[in-house]
Design a protein around this motif. Structure first.
Motif, PDB file in Angstrom:
ATOM      1  N   UNK A  37       0.856  -1.173   0.000  1.00  0.00           N
ATOM      2  CA  UNK A  37       0.000   0.000   0.000  1.00  0.00           C
ATOM      3  C   UNK A  37       0.900   1.233   0.000  1.00  0.00           C
ATOM      4  N   UNK A  38       0.317   2.368  -0.295  1.00  0.00           N
ATOM      5  CA  UNK A  38       1.065   3.612  -0.180  1.00  0.00           C
ATOM      6  C   UNK A  38       0.142   4.724   0.279  1.00  0.00           C
ATOM      7  N   UNK A  39       0.784   5.679   0.942  1.00  0.00           N
ATOM      8  CA  UNK A  39       0.039   6.821   1.448  1.00  0.00           C
ATOM      9  C   UNK A  39       0.834   8.081   1.162  1.00  0.00           C
ATOM     10  N   UNK A  40       0.298   8.903   0.284  1.00  0.00           N
ATOM     11  CA  UNK A  40       0.913  10.194   0.005  1.00  0.00           C
ATOM     12  C   UNK A  40       0.459  11.198   1.063  1.00  0.00           C
ATOM     13  N   UNK A  41       1.221  12.249   1.198  1.00  0.00           N
ATOM     14  CA  UNK A  41       0.920  13.265   2.204  1.00  0.00           C
ATOM     15  C   UNK A  41      -0.488  13.816   2.010  1.00  0.00           C
ATOM     16  N   UNK A  42      -1.266  13.785   3.070  1.00  0.00           N
ATOM     17  CA  UNK A  42      -2.608  14.329   3.024  1.00  0.00           C
ATOM     18  C   UNK A  42      -3.644  13.460   2.342  1.00  0.00           C
ATOM     19  N   UNK A  43      -3.264  12.244   1.988  1.00  0.00           N
ATOM     20  CA  UNK A  43      -4.181  11.356   1.271  1.00  0.00           C
ATOM     21  C   UNK A  43      -4.374  10.055   2.035  1.00  0.00           C
ATOM     22  N   UNK A  80       8.636  -5.261  -3.989  1.00  0.00           N
ATOM     23  CA  UNK A  80       7.958  -4.431  -4.972  1.00  0.00           C
ATOM     24  C   UNK A  80       9.022  -3.783  -5.848  1.00  0.00           C
ATOM     25  N   UNK A  81       9.119  -4.245  -7.072  1.00  0.00           N
ATOM     26  CA  UNK A  81      10.026  -3.638  -8.045  1.00  0.00           C
ATOM     27  C   UNK A  81       9.292  -2.497  -8.718  1.00  0.00           C
ATOM     28  N   UNK A  82       9.849  -1.316  -8.617  1.00  0.00           N
ATOM     29  CA  UNK A  82       9.210  -0.120  -9.158  1.00  0.00           C
ATOM     30  C   UNK A  82      10.098   0.477 -10.234  1.00  0.00           C
ATOM     31  N   UNK A  83       9.620   0.491 -11.449  1.00  0.00           N
ATOM     32  CA  UNK A  83      10.335   1.064 -12.584  1.00  0.00           C
ATOM     33  C   UNK A  83       9.543   2.245 -13.144  1.00  0.00           C
ATOM     34  N   UNK A  84      10.215   3.070 -13.880  1.00  0.00           N
ATOM     35  CA  UNK A  84       9.528   4.205 -14.484  1.00  0.00           C
ATOM     36  C   UNK A  84       8.842   5.084 -13.467  1.00  0.00           C
ATOM     37  N   UNK A  85       9.529   5.360 -12.370  1.00  0.00           N
ATOM     38  CA  UNK A  85       8.897   6.109 -11.281  1.00  0.00           C
ATOM     39  C   UNK A  85       8.538   7.524 -11.711  1.00  0.00           C
ATOM     40  N   UNK A  86       7.418   7.977 -11.170  1.00  0.00           N
ATOM     41  CA  UNK A  86       6.892   9.304 -11.463  1.00  0.00           C
ATOM     42  C   UNK A  86       6.755  10.090 -10.156  1.00  0.00           C
ATOM     43  N   UNK A  87       6.751  11.405 -10.248  1.00  0.00           N
ATOM     44  CA  UNK A  87       6.577  12.201  -9.016  1.00  0.00           C
ATOM     45  C   UNK A  87       5.321  11.812  -8.239  1.00  0.00           C
ATOM     46  N   UNK A  88       4.278  11.414  -8.926  1.00  0.00           N
ATOM     47  CA  UNK A  88       3.046  11.032  -8.239  1.00  0.00           C
ATOM     48  C   UNK A  88       3.145   9.701  -7.505  1.00  0.00           C
ATOM     49  N   UNK A  89       4.272   9.007  -7.655  1.00  0.00           N
ATOM     50  CA  UNK A  89       4.507   7.781  -6.878  1.00  0.00           C
ATOM     51  C   UNK A  89       5.082   8.102  -5.500  1.00  0.00           C
ATOM     52  N   UNK A  90       5.393   9.364  -5.267  1.00  0.00           N
ATOM     53  CA  UNK A  90       5.947   9.764  -3.981  1.00  0.00           C
ATOM     54  C   UNK A  90       4.957   9.475  -2.862  1.00  0.00           C
ATOM     55  N   UNK A  91       5.404   8.713  -1.876  1.00  0.00           N
ATOM     56  CA  UNK A  91       4.524   8.300  -0.779  1.00  0.00           C
ATOM     57  C   UNK A  91       5.334   7.466   0.210  1.00  0.00           C
ATOM     58  N   UNK A  92       4.718   7.177   1.336  1.00  0.00           N
ATOM     59  CA  UNK A  92       5.242   6.158   2.241  1.00  0.00           C
ATOM     60  C   UNK A  92       4.598   4.832   1.833  1.00  0.00           C
ATOM     61  N   UNK A  93       5.429   3.839   1.633  1.00  0.00           N
ATOM     62  CA  UNK A  93       4.964   2.535   1.184  1.00  0.00           C
ATOM     63  C   UNK A  93       4.953   1.565   2.366  1.00  0.00           C
ATOM     64  N   UNK A  94       3.859   0.845   2.467  1.00  0.00           N
ATOM     65  CA  UNK A  94       3.664  -0.118   3.552  1.00  0.00           C
ATOM     66  C   UNK A  94       3.329  -1.487   2.970  1.00  0.00           C
ATOM     67  N   UNK A  95       3.730  -2.524   3.670  1.00  0.00           N
ATOM     68  CA  UNK A  95       3.323  -3.865   3.276  1.00  0.00           C
ATOM     69  C   UNK A  95       2.312  -4.406   4.291  1.00  0.00           C
ATOM     70  N   UNK A  96       1.600  -5.405   3.858  1.00  0.00           N
ATOM     71  CA  UNK A  96       0.633  -6.076   4.726  1.00  0.00           C
ATOM     72  C   UNK A  96       0.499  -7.509   4.241  1.00  0.00           C
ATOM     73  N   UNK A  97       0.534  -8.446   5.167  1.00  0.00           N
ATOM     74  CA  UNK A  97       0.460  -9.856   4.814  1.00  0.00           C
ATOM     75  C   UNK A  97      -0.713 -10.507   5.552  1.00  0.00           C
ATOM     76  N   UNK A  98      -1.282 -11.529   4.947  1.00  0.00           N
ATOM     77  CA  UNK A  98      -2.250 -12.391   5.620  1.00  0.00           C
ATOM     78  C   UNK A  98      -1.497 -13.644   6.054  1.00  0.00           C
ATOM     79  N   UNK A  99      -1.351 -13.824   7.359  1.00  0.00           N
ATOM     80  CA  UNK A  99      -0.468 -14.879   7.860  1.00  0.00           C
ATOM     81  C   UNK A  99      -1.208 -15.811   8.799  1.00  0.00           C
ATOM     82  N   UNK A 100      -0.663 -17.018   8.895  1.00  0.00           N
ATOM     83  CA  UNK A 100      -1.125 -17.977   9.891  1.00  0.00           C
ATOM     84  C   UNK A 100       0.048 -18.230  10.831  1.00  0.00           C
ATOM     85  N   UNK A 101      -0.199 -18.090  12.099  1.00  0.00           N
ATOM     86  CA  UNK A 101       0.858 -18.218  13.083  1.00  0.00           C
ATOM     87  C   UNK A 101       0.795 -19.584  13.759  1.00  0.00           C
ATOM     88  N   UNK A 102       1.858 -19.949  14.392  1.00  0.00           N
ATOM     89  CA  UNK A 102       1.946 -21.207  15.121  1.00  0.00           C
ATOM     90  C   UNK A 102       0.774 -21.335  16.088  1.00  0.00           C
TER      91      UNK A 102
END
Length: 122
Positions: A37-43, A80-102
Motif C-alpha cells: 500500500x502507499x500513502x501520500x501526504x494528506x491522502x 515491490x520492483x518499481x520502474x519508471x517512477x513518477x513524481x506522483x509515486x511519492x509516498x510512504x509505502x507499507x506492506x501487509x500480509x495475511x499470515x497464519x501463526x503457530x
C-alpha cells in the motif's frame, strides 16, 4: 506478534527504479497473501499491488506495467520492483500480509509496519 520491516525506499529521479522489501517475523507458518500500500501526504492509504498464495497478482491502474510484486514465502518476504517512477509515486509505502501463526488455524492480516519513504523528484 508479527513484525514487519519495510526497506528500500529513497530519493530517485523521475524514470528511475527502486526495489522495496518487506520482511515479516513472528512465528509465521503460512502466508496466504501479500500486498503493498502507499500513502501520500494528506491522502488516504491505497492498495498498490497484491499477490495471492497461488501467485495471482493485481495492481492499481496507476502502476500497471511499471511495478511488479513478488514474494518469497520461505523467507516471509514480499518485494515491490518499481520502474519508471513518477513524481506522483511519492509516498510512504507499507506492506501487509495475511499470515497464519503457530497454533492458529486462521489467516489474519498483520498490523502495519513503519513504512518506507519513496520520493520521486528531480
Amino acid at each position: 506478534q508479527v513484525q514487519l520491516v519495510e526497506s528500500g525506499g529513497g530519493l530517485v529521479q523521475p524514470g528511475g527504479s527502486l526495489r522495496l522489501s518487506c520482511a515479516a517475523s513472528g512465528s509465521i507458518v503460512g502466508i496466504s497473501a501479500m500486498a503493498w500500500y502507499r500513502q501520500a501526504a494528506g491522502k488516504e492509504r491505497d492498495l498498490v499491488a497484491r499477490i495471492s498464495g497461488g501467485g495471482s497478482t493485481n495492481y492499481a491502474d496507476s502502476v500497471k506495467g511499471r511495478f511488479t510484486i513478488s514474494g518469497n514465502n520461505a523467507k516471509n518476504t514480499v518485494y515491490l520492483q518499481m520502474n519508471g517512477l513518477k513524481p506522483e509515486d511519492t509516498a510512504v509505502y507499507y506492506c501487509k500480509l495475511d499470515v497464519r501463526r503457530t497454533g492458529s488455524s486462521n489467516y489474519v492480516p498483520t498490523s502495519w509496519g513503519q513504512g518506507t519513504q519513496v520520493t520521486v523528484s528531480s
